[in-house]
Design a protein around this motif. Structure first.
Motif, PDB file in Angstrom:
ATOM      1  N   ALA A 133       0.856  -1.194   0.000  1.00 15.96           N
ATOM      2  CA  ALA A 133       0.000   0.000   0.000  1.00 15.96           C
ATOM      3  C   ALA A 133       0.893   1.245   0.000  1.00 15.96           C
ATOM      4  O   ALA A 133       1.873   1.297   0.728  1.00 15.96           O
ATOM      5  CB  ALA A 133      -0.885   0.007   1.234  1.00 15.96           C
ATOM      6  N   ARG A 134       0.571   2.215  -0.840  1.00 14.44           N
ATOM      7  CA  ARG A 134       1.401   3.420  -0.927  1.00 14.44           C
ATOM      8  C   ARG A 134       0.828   4.535  -0.079  1.00 14.44           C
ATOM      9  O   ARG A 134      -0.376   4.722  -0.008  1.00 14.44           O
ATOM     10  CB  ARG A 134       1.463   3.902  -2.375  1.00 14.44           C
ATOM     11  N   GLY A 135       1.724   5.303   0.495  1.00 12.76           N
ATOM     12  CA  GLY A 135       1.294   6.441   1.293  1.00 12.76           C
ATOM     13  C   GLY A 135       0.757   7.550   0.413  1.00 12.76           C
ATOM     14  O   GLY A 135       1.028   7.601  -0.786  1.00 12.76           O
ATOM     15  N   ARG A 436     -11.543  -6.550   9.104  1.00 15.78           N
ATOM     16  CA  ARG A 436     -11.165  -6.340   7.709  1.00 15.78           C
ATOM     17  C   ARG A 436      -9.656  -6.473   7.604  1.00 15.78           C
ATOM     18  O   ARG A 436      -8.913  -5.956   8.452  1.00 15.78           O
ATOM     19  CB  ARG A 436     -11.606  -4.938   7.264  1.00 15.78           C
ATOM     20  N   SER A 437      -9.187  -7.210   6.583  1.00 15.50           N
ATOM     21  CA  SER A 437      -7.741  -7.317   6.379  1.00 15.50           C
ATOM     22  C   SER A 437      -7.464  -7.281   4.891  1.00 15.50           C
ATOM     23  O   SER A 437      -8.348  -7.559   4.075  1.00 15.50           O
ATOM     24  CB  SER A 437      -7.206  -8.618   6.975  1.00 15.50           C
ATOM     25  N   THR A 438      -6.196  -6.964   4.530  1.00 13.69           N
ATOM     26  CA  THR A 438      -5.850  -6.932   3.115  1.00 13.69           C
ATOM     27  C   THR A 438      -5.834  -8.350   2.550  1.00 13.69           C
ATOM     28  O   THR A 438      -5.973  -8.553   1.364  1.00 13.69           O
ATOM     29  CB  THR A 438      -4.457  -6.307   2.915  1.00 13.69           C
ATOM     30  N   HIS A 439      -5.657  -9.339   3.422  1.00 10.82           N
ATOM     31  CA  HIS A 439      -5.374 -10.700   3.000  1.00 10.82           C
ATOM     32  C   HIS A 439      -5.903 -11.657   4.069  1.00 10.82           C
ATOM     33  O   HIS A 439      -5.648 -11.422   5.248  1.00 10.82           O
ATOM     34  CB  HIS A 439      -3.842 -10.809   2.951  1.00 10.82           C
ATOM     35  N   PRO A 440      -6.637 -12.732   3.706  1.00  9.75           N
ATOM     36  CA  PRO A 440      -7.130 -13.627   4.768  1.00  9.75           C
ATOM     37  C   PRO A 440      -5.993 -14.270   5.573  1.00  9.75           C
ATOM     38  O   PRO A 440      -6.126 -14.538   6.752  1.00  9.75           O
ATOM     39  CB  PRO A 440      -7.913 -14.714   4.007  1.00  9.75           C
ATOM     40  N   ALA A 479      -9.019  -3.433  11.922  1.00  7.47           N
ATOM     41  CA  ALA A 479      -8.444  -3.325  10.570  1.00  7.47           C
ATOM     42  C   ALA A 479      -6.999  -3.799  10.633  1.00  7.47           C
ATOM     43  O   ALA A 479      -6.209  -3.303  11.437  1.00  7.47           O
ATOM     44  CB  ALA A 479      -8.505  -1.877  10.081  1.00  7.47           C
ATOM     45  N   LYS A 480      -6.654  -4.800   9.800  1.00  8.68           N
ATOM     46  CA  LYS A 480      -5.296  -5.353   9.789  1.00  8.68           C
ATOM     47  C   LYS A 480      -4.667  -5.077   8.437  1.00  8.68           C
ATOM     48  O   LYS A 480      -5.318  -5.150   7.410  1.00  8.68           O
ATOM     49  CB  LYS A 480      -5.333  -6.875   9.979  1.00  8.68           C
ATOM     50  N   GLY A 481      -3.357  -4.787   8.472  1.00  5.24           N
ATOM     51  CA  GLY A 481      -2.643  -4.550   7.225  1.00  5.24           C
ATOM     52  C   GLY A 481      -2.423  -5.789   6.402  1.00  5.24           C
ATOM     53  O   GLY A 481      -2.778  -6.866   6.784  1.00  5.24           O
TER      54      GLY A 481
ATOM     55  N   PRO B 107      -1.655  -4.151  -3.262  1.00  6.62           N
ATOM     56  CA  PRO B 107      -1.970  -4.945  -2.074  1.00  6.62           C
ATOM     57  C   PRO B 107      -2.397  -6.381  -2.391  1.00  6.62           C
ATOM     58  O   PRO B 107      -2.119  -7.295  -1.624  1.00  6.62           O
ATOM     59  CB  PRO B 107      -3.104  -4.149  -1.429  1.00  6.62           C
ATOM     60  N   LYS B 108      -3.021  -6.609  -3.567  1.00 12.36           N
ATOM     61  CA  LYS B 108      -3.513  -7.965  -3.820  1.00 12.36           C
ATOM     62  C   LYS B 108      -2.377  -8.971  -4.049  1.00 12.36           C
ATOM     63  O   LYS B 108      -2.571 -10.175  -3.944  1.00 12.36           O
ATOM     64  CB  LYS B 108      -4.527  -7.982  -4.967  1.00 12.36           C
ATOM     65  N   LEU B 109      -1.193  -8.463  -4.381  1.00 10.72           N
ATOM     66  CA  LEU B 109      -0.042  -9.347  -4.583  1.00 10.72           C
ATOM     67  C   LEU B 109       0.841  -9.443  -3.331  1.00 10.72           C
ATOM     68  O   LEU B 109       1.785 -10.224  -3.289  1.00 10.72           O
ATOM     69  CB  LEU B 109       0.824  -8.845  -5.750  1.00 10.72           C
ATOM     70  N   GLY B 110       0.539  -8.661  -2.310  1.00  6.93           N
ATOM     71  CA  GLY B 110       1.396  -8.590  -1.126  1.00  6.93           C
ATOM     72  C   GLY B 110       1.122  -9.709  -0.142  1.00  6.93           C
ATOM     73  O   GLY B 110       0.007 -10.217  -0.057  1.00  6.93           O
ATOM     74  N   GLU B 111       2.151 -10.091   0.608  1.00  6.68           N
ATOM     75  CA  GLU B 111       1.996 -11.110   1.655  1.00  6.68           C
ATOM     76  C   GLU B 111       2.369 -10.514   3.021  1.00  6.68           C
ATOM     77  O   GLU B 111       1.501 -10.282   3.833  1.00  6.68           O
ATOM     78  CB  GLU B 111       2.900 -12.308   1.358  1.00  6.68           C
ATOM     79  N   THR B 112       3.656 -10.265   3.249  1.00  4.37           N
ATOM     80  CA  THR B 112       4.109  -9.781   4.557  1.00  4.37           C
ATOM     81  C   THR B 112       5.259  -8.803   4.375  1.00  4.37           C
ATOM     82  O   THR B 112       6.049  -8.968   3.463  1.00  4.37           O
ATOM     83  CB  THR B 112       4.616 -10.963   5.420  1.00  4.37           C
TER      84      THR B 112
END
Lengths: 481, 139
Positions: A133-135, A436-440, A479-481, B107-112
């Motif tokens: 994610a970009r600032g 909510r998270s960017t990724h499960p 909310a999680k990154g 973000p959809k390609l990101g992991e950690t």
């Protein structure tokens, strides 16, 4: 190593300096018996490694949330003599000034519950989070240098907060003595696009409700008046800027340790003498990274205020969204402590630990000086978090320090194997929480079952007397990154 | 096998990487690290970054290479999935010339987020079949 521990009380355990060769001082581990039984032996071993470093001051300390880390375990404190000791980027960690910013509101849970989905969506949209994610800010190097030297003052001057916020942040949001010239171009370039971003991993943003108040009068000073009152917690740090400062100085301190003949019991405990250029350069760069982190959390906190204003269609001021406090969890500080009856300045490294200064201490902000410094403790996702207060006993026993969170009990890989993100989400939602998270996958990594019991961690520091419970909050929206 | 993840560290990850040559070991170590950062199978090699670094010995070259890739990934806001060590010159230490390719972060390609490459258990050794390295990442 555990077999060498000696019980001092139900919540305090001694690792004597004769536990292994090379230890210059004793180590102390604060925990109840059940935490002690489950803590990794390798984490105890790491405490004893730090006890071998030159100029270490007794004792090295482990908090109940301690777990294996790099060099110094997470949840530990090591203090060093100002002249004969070392400053260690390994003891501070990669995420310089990872910490917590907490806001209070005059809203009650019942007013917020129906809007949780809206709020979490708005926050997710407004605050960049997750890897990739970009600032939204683009700062020139000149402006970025001002962030390093001025910390939260930069944020307030640029419209991301109010002067009153500065009165409620550790060090008033700016550690003095930061030197941007000690921060590499790599670090500047890495930090420039990330100011105002939450990050990923265990970083989070939570909408919480007060669940229990233990000290009514102290809670009132923090603006906590009743059960059900809404608070917001932001957990993040100095992002790529701090990671790069740590990476740069890891190399410099590795060479310095060889140059000055410092024997390292663990290669990650790289360090430099406190009086050396390598030691002081790191200290000046680290302060800059710490100020960037304070500023990062302040900017995010301000966007939280604006998000609430957007959803509730009224000003954040009318919702009294004031800062309770902001604390560092990973930091090195030059502080005055009483050692063997004499006041001395020492370099205190806190890694996964919180400053917990008592009532009356000169470094506690004036607004809280009568009651003591708020100690903000983050629970694991879906579990309680706490506001504690610093105590005189912490000054006597633990270099004015306490724990910082629940502490991992299981590795991220083990958690991914054990839990499924979708299941964790469903389970949290069935308990009335919005997630909510960017990724499960991040929800599996951060599943509550992968962490220690935060209530037991907090009870241990409370009963040991190194901090005191003021209030407990539970999450409603996450909310999680 | 290019790499494998080892027994878990409580808060972080450790991997072992292999290569028939030092160049291949460096490339495979980079793949292992970026498989933690992003979904390397989906990240396309649309743009390249030049990497030029120097180090006194092979072990520190690996550490510097991985750290530099993390840094460049974040400075350029790119996820990286393809790595090429073109040559390593050996005059007064080691000088690496290479490239890293990938695409803009999303973000959809990101992991950690990988915070850094640590010295814990850091090893690089020659084996009968080439090289082997052990690396722990702070995440």
């Amino acid at each position: 190593m555990k077999e060498k521990l000696k019980k001092l009380s139900d919540y305090k355990w001694l690792i004597p300096k004769d536990a292994r060769s090379g230890m210059r001082v004793d180590a102390i581990f604060y925990a109840n018996k059940s935490i002690l039984d489950t803590v990794e032996d390798t984490a105890i071993q790491q405490l004893t490694n730090v006890a071998c470093l030159p100029g270490i001051i007794e004792p090295v300390l482990g908090m109940p949330d301690m777990h294996w880390g790099y060099g110094l375990p997470m949840g530990a404190i090591g203090a060093f003599d100002k002249e004969k000791g070392v400053i260690s980027c390994g003891c501070t960690g990669f995420d310089i000034n990872c910490g917590i910013h907490m806001l209070r509101t005059n809203l009650l849970a019942d007013e917020v519950k129906s809007k949780l989905n809206d709020l979490i969506s708005t926050l997710f949209h407004t605050i960049p989070c997750g890897v990739g994610a970009r600032g939204k800010l683009r700062l020139s190097n000149k402006e970025l240098s001002k962030v390093f030297t001025n910390g939260v003052r930069w944020a307030v001057e640029n419209g991301y907060g109010i002067p009153e916020d500065l009165e409620r942040i550790e060090e008033n949001g700016c550690i003095k003595g930061a030197d941007p010239s000690k921060i590499s171009n790599h670090a500047m370039n890495r930090g420039a696009p990330q100011l105002g971003t939450l990050g990923a991993g265990n970083h989070f943003l939570e909408i919480q409700a007060v669940d229990e108040i233990y000290e009514q009068e102290i809670a009132k000073v923090f603006g906590i008046n009743q059960k059900g009152q809404i608070t917001i917690m932001i957990h993040c740090g100095s992002r790529g800027l701090g990671h790069q400062v740590a990476t740069d100085y890891l190399k410099i301190h590795s060479s310095a340790a060889r140059k000055y003949g410092i024997r390292l019991p663990d290669p990650q405990l790289v360090c430099a003498p406190t009086t050396s250029n390598e030691g002081q350069d790191y200290f000046s760069a680290m302060k800059g990274a710490a100020n960037y982190a304070f500023c990062n959390r302040q900017i995010i906190a301000h966007w939280v205020r604006e998000s609430f204003a957007q959803v509730f269609k009224k000003s954040w001021e009318s919702m009294e969204m004031n800062t309770i406090y902001d604390v560092c969890h990973n930091i090195c500080k030059l502080e005055e402590h009483t050692i063997n009856g004499k006041k001395r300045e020492v370099y205190v490294h806190r890694k996964g630990a919180t400053r917990a200064f008592p009532p009356g201490h000169i470094d506690v902000p004036i607004v809280y000086r009568k009651v003591g410094q708020p100690v903000l403790i983050a629970g694991s996702m879906g579990t309680a978090s706490y506001i504690l207060i610093g105590t005189d006993k912490a000054m006597v026993e633990s270099f004015g320090s306490s724990c910082h969170g629940a502490g991992r009990a299981m590795s991220r890989h083990a958690a991914i194997k054990r839990f499924r993100g979708e299941t964790v989400k469903r389970e949290l939602e069935s308990r009335g929480k919005t997630v909510r998270s960017t990724h499960p996958k991040i929800l599996a990594e951060e599943a509550p079952g992968a962490y220690k019991d935060v209530d037991a961690v907090v009870e241990s520091v409370h009963k040991a007397g190194i901090s005191k419970k003021v209030a407990r909050v539970i999450p409603l929206g996450i909310a999680k990154g | 096998m290019k790499y494998k993840f080892l027994e878990d560290l409580t808060s972080d990850v450790m991997f072992e990487a292999y290569g028939r040559s030092l160049e291949e070991l460096l490339e495979n170590s980079a793949l292992a690290m970026f498989s933690v950062v992003c979904d390397i199978k989906k990240v396309r090699a649309l743009k390249s970054i030049k990497i030029e670094i120097s180090s006194p010995d092979e072990q520190s070259l690996l550490h510097t290479w991985l750290s530099e890739l993390l840094t460049q990934s974040e400075i350029n806001c790119m996820f990286l999935s393809k790595f090429k060590v073109k040559r390593i010159e050996t005059i007064d230490g080691l000088h690496l010339f290479g490239t890293a390719s990938g695409e803009d972060m999303s973000p959809k390609l990101g992991e950690t987020v990988v915070k850094g490459v640590t010295y814990y258990g850091f090893k690089l050794e020659k084996t009968d079949s080439g090289y082997k390295a052990q690396v722990a990442l702070d995440i």
